[in-house]
Design an enzyme around this catalytic site. Structure first.
Site, PDB file in Angstrom:
ATOM      1  N   CYS C  77       5.942 -17.391  -8.689  1.00 43.35           N
ATOM      2  CA  CYS C  77       4.926 -16.690  -9.487  1.00 43.35           C
ATOM      3  C   CYS C  77       5.078 -17.097 -10.955  1.00 43.35           C
ATOM      4  O   CYS C  77       4.100 -17.353 -11.659  1.00 43.35           O
ATOM      5  CB  CYS C  77       5.099 -15.182  -9.381  1.00 43.35           C
ATOM      6  SG  CYS C  77       5.174 -14.542  -7.698  1.00 43.35           S
ATOM      7  N   HIS C  81       2.530 -17.949 -13.951  1.00 47.18           N
ATOM      8  CA  HIS C  81       2.253 -16.772 -14.797  1.00 47.18           C
ATOM      9  C   HIS C  81       3.333 -16.518 -15.849  1.00 47.18           C
ATOM     10  O   HIS C  81       3.194 -15.575 -16.635  1.00 47.18           O
ATOM     11  CB  HIS C  81       2.120 -15.521 -13.923  1.00 47.18           C
ATOM     12  CG  HIS C  81       0.980 -15.568 -12.942  1.00 47.18           C
ATOM     13  ND1 HIS C  81      -0.323 -15.460 -13.327  1.00 47.18           N
ATOM     14  CD2 HIS C  81       0.970 -15.741 -11.594  1.00 47.18           C
ATOM     15  CE1 HIS C  81      -1.104 -15.533 -12.241  1.00 47.18           C
ATOM     16  NE2 HIS C  81      -0.336 -15.712 -11.179  1.00 47.18           N
ATOM     17  N   CYS C 178     -12.034  13.736   2.407  1.00 46.07           N
ATOM     18  CA  CYS C 178     -11.033  13.722   1.333  1.00 46.07           C
ATOM     19  C   CYS C 178     -11.398  14.777   0.292  1.00 46.07           C
ATOM     20  O   CYS C 178     -10.562  15.523  -0.216  1.00 46.07           O
ATOM     21  CB  CYS C 178     -11.007  12.366   0.632  1.00 46.07           C
ATOM     22  SG  CYS C 178     -10.945  10.929   1.708  1.00 46.07           S
ATOM     23  N   HIS C 182      -9.257  17.510  -1.875  1.00 47.02           N
ATOM     24  CA  HIS C 182      -8.785  17.050  -3.186  1.00 47.02           C
ATOM     25  C   HIS C 182      -9.746  17.314  -4.342  1.00 47.02           C
ATOM     26  O   HIS C 182      -9.349  17.176  -5.496  1.00 47.02           O
ATOM     27  CB  HIS C 182      -8.400  15.574  -3.088  1.00 47.02           C
ATOM     28  CG  HIS C 182      -7.296  15.343  -2.098  1.00 47.02           C
ATOM     29  ND1 HIS C 182      -6.011  15.767  -2.332  1.00 47.02           N
ATOM     30  CD2 HIS C 182      -7.301  14.807  -0.847  1.00 47.02           C
ATOM     31  CE1 HIS C 182      -5.257  15.455  -1.270  1.00 47.02           C
ATOM     32  NE2 HIS C 182      -6.019  14.889  -0.357  1.00 47.02           N
ATOM     33  N   CYS C 223      -3.176  10.770   5.372  1.00 48.86           N
ATOM     34  CA  CYS C 223      -4.226  11.790   5.310  1.00 48.86           C
ATOM     35  C   CYS C 223      -5.112  11.688   6.552  1.00 48.86           C
ATOM     36  O   CYS C 223      -5.442  12.701   7.163  1.00 48.86           O
ATOM     37  CB  CYS C 223      -5.081  11.622   4.058  1.00 48.86           C
ATOM     38  SG  CYS C 223      -4.458  12.516   2.627  1.00 48.86           S
TER      39      CYS C 223
END
Lengths: 107, 156, 262, 142
Positions: C77, C81, C178, C182, C223
């Protein structure tokens, strides 16, 4: 990848100071009481002991059981006595052994 | 919603409970009346007197799950050459195994305080016992309420 | 008549969807709260101190992986970068981000794997693998403390909207969305647990329940499992759209990666 | 009020073992099983977090039960607030009364999205369990 440990020891201390040492090591701490998706018990794989030496003398030693959480974290104290090296060793199941050192300057 | 996910898993909980039952039944008969923690304590210290005091267990009174519970044990001691804490043992009452952690200290610690993170399979009591340099034993007990038993999501 | 109806139907659906999204009880920006604020003193302390935060171990793994040469191109990487502390600052805060070639948003995991397959000529890392979590934690750490800044423009808006639809859609045997928990019930208790607003400010994060680091997709999967709904496959467009919507919903909130949660 | 008669379960649902029922106004007056439920079994279902799931969202008159939800009204007094038939419809498919409700449809298998494979075609509770819970809730008087 090998186990990774993080140690926090003050770089410098005054002689006689009580210093805090924090240690954290990557380990699953598989308790031996869990069941895998195949219905079989996952074998125990834990770190069983952790010790710290200060210039070669053991100042702290622990025994871990499966009730210690994954990625064991231990904080303890010691008196800064001399310049030198603190060595930390974790030993566990399946030949696990990691040693890491930290230097301290005591004025 | 994950709390619901955890509550919906019954199989692993059942297995965990089974393991606990098995280890309890393996204990000798008189021990059954004592409970796993007291039995384990007696196995280590025999009939020696253990006094309540000097030992403080600091645990959150209520945790959302028992998989990672911060715990600090501190013992009142001057930590001098003549008067110090030699060892600390922590026990639990409801996990599949009664031991949590045992440690050795010396006067060089300066301060008899240690912190770690532990697992609790449900609401239960913990006891820490300190063994002093003069041979006396002191204990501290604390209860932690685990809102849900430690168990797993479905494996990813 | 029948033909005209067929033409009108899609338009009607759009109007109905617009009404539905107006009815959608969004949390006002000023009232948004990170899950951090609902945590106990002990767990907050765990996140705040690097030596105490178990996710730090993965950040260190990621730092090592950043410079490891990979694939048949034998490139790391860092070869492209350079120093992540400068080149990657703020990058995670902008993900998922639109990829012109794929013509859709990619999350940071997919972006890393695109680099692996195209630049390093290496195999992609599996979702939730230790290495992918470590790299995403290391990158995320470079945005810690910065505001979440996913881009909402003509390219990404349709995907934000798609994510919003999934967020609002009832799913599973329990027939919940959801949003039901939430938005509409954040702060209420589901059994013993206070429902958070569900802002993904700290992913990948160390969950005490998991006893490991995990991605936002793993959390979403949890969830869905609780709703008794069929989870999407890791990397599915639905997850990425949902991630994008959630990050847009959390825009301006502070990146906490790598966070700790109960 | 004008009583509206609706046939509850669709043909496909019936094939999967969901019994038909008749909605009258905001109630299902007749037992799903044709027999009354057992309130003692109903109590066990309500307080079992893996079966009834009730206490995840509701609280109720159970001082010994820690960690009861606050997402929905208390179950205390339910038997005073609602008739048996009203309780039954609220259990079976509360969305028929209020489409926005978060109350899961305990006795419906159609019109659901992406149900996990293990739960597909199955109701959250059986007809017998619904009757047990209804019989129990009816005992919860103020």
């Amino acid at each position: 990848m090998t186990a990774r440990a993080l140690i926090n020891v003050p770089r410098k201390a005054k002689r006689g100071d009580v210093i805090e040492i924090k240690t954290l090591i990557s380990h699953v701490m598989e308790s031996g009481f869990r069941t895998g998706t195949n219905g079989k018990t996952i074998p125990r794989d834990i770190i069983t002991s952790f010790a710290c030496t200060y210039n070669g003398e053991e100042i702290f030693a622990t025994q871990f059981y499966p009730a210690v959480a994954a990625n064991p974290f231990v904080t303890f104290y010691t008196i800064a006595t001399d310049n030198g090296t603190l060595a930390f060793t974790w030993i566990g199941d399946n030949g696990f052994e990691v040693t890491q050192e930290a230097k301290i300057v005591v004025e | 919603m994950d709390a619901m996910a955890r509550l919906l898993i019954t199989r692993r909980e059942a297995v965990l409970a089974g393991a606990a039952a098995l280890s309890a039944s393996a204990l000798p008969a008189p021990a059954a009346a004592l409970g796993q923690m007291d039995t384990a304590i007696r196995n280590v210290f025999g009939e020696a007197t253990i006094r309540a005091g000097k030992v403080t267990l600091d645990l959150p009174p209520l945790v959302e799950n028992g998989n990672t519970v911060p715990m600090t044990v501190s013992v009142e001691s001057p930590m001098t050459k003549d008067n110090y804490v030699k060892a600390i043992h922590v026990f639990n009452d409801k996990n599949p195994q009664p031991n949590v952690i045992s440690l050795k200290l010396s006067p060089r610690a300066g301060k008899a305080v240690i912190a770690t993170r532990i697992r609790l399979a449900g609401t239960q009591k913990l006891t820490a016992i300190a063994e002093m340099s003069d041979g006396t034993l002191w204990s501290g007990t604390e209860e932690v309420v685990v809102t849900l038993a430690a168990c797993l999501e479905d494996l990813p | 008549m029948e033909k005209r109806l067929r033409l009108v139907a899609p338009a009607l659906a759009i109007v109905l969807a617009a009404i539905a999204s107006l009815a959608f009880a969004e949390i006002p920006l000023s009232q948004r709260r990170s899950g951090y604020e609902q945590m106990s003193r002990e767990v907050k302390a765990m996140q705040d101190d690097d030596t105490s935060n178990p996710a730090s171990l993965s950040v260190l793994d990621g730092e090592a992986l950043w410079t490891r040469r990979e694939g048949s191109a034998q490139k790391s990487c860092a070869d492209c970068h350079h120093d992540a502390e400068t080149s990657m600052r703020g990058v995670s805060a902008r993900y998922p981000a639109f990829d012109a070639a794929k013509r859709r948003p990619l999350d940071i995991e997919q972006r890393i794997n695109l680099c692996r397959t195209e630049k390093q000529q290496a195999t992609p890392l599996p979702f939730e693998s230790r290495d992918l979590l470590a790299l995403t934690a290391y990158l995320g750490k470079q945005s810690r403390g910065m505001p979440i800044a996913v881009i909402s423009d003509d390219d990404t808006k349709p995907f934000i909207e798609a994510g919003r639809q999934i967020y609002a859609r009832r799913q599973g045997q329990l027939n919940l969305s959801c949003q039901n928990c939430h938005d509409d019930n954040a702060g209420q208790k589901l059994a013993g647990v206070e429902l958070p607003q569900g802002h993904p400010t700290g992913y990948p994060l160390y969950r005490l329940e998991w006893q490991s680091l995990g991605s936002l997709q793993r959390r979403l999967r949890n969830c869905l499992f609780g709703m008794r709904a069929e989870p999407y496959a890791y990397g599915a467009d639905e997850y990425v759209d949902l991630e994008l919507f959630l990050m847009w919903r959390a825009r301006g909130m502070t990146v906490e990666t790598p966070a700790v949660r109960p | 009020m004008v009583a509206t008669l609706m046939l509850g379960a669709s043909a496909s649902a019936r094939a999967q073992g969901v019994r038909p029922y008749t909605v009258v106004g905001d109630a299902i007056p007749a037992s799903l099983t044709g027999a009354p439920g057992d309130p003692e079994r109903g109590l066990k279902i309500v307080t079992n977090r893996q079966v009834g799931l009730c206490l995840l969202c509701h609280s109720g008159p159970y001082p010994e039960e820690r960690f009861q939800g606050t997402m929905a009204p208390t179950l205390a007094g339910a038997g005073t607030r609602w008739s048996e038939g009203q309780l039954r419809l609220r259990m079976v498919d509360a969305a028929r009364i209020s489409p926005e409700t978060i109350m899961p449809p305990y006795y419906r298998v159609d019109g659901l999205t992406r149900v996990a494979p293990g739960f597909r075609g199955k109701t959250i509770l059986t007809a017998e369990q619904i009757e047990d819970v209804v019989a129990y809730l009816k005992t919860l008087k103020n």
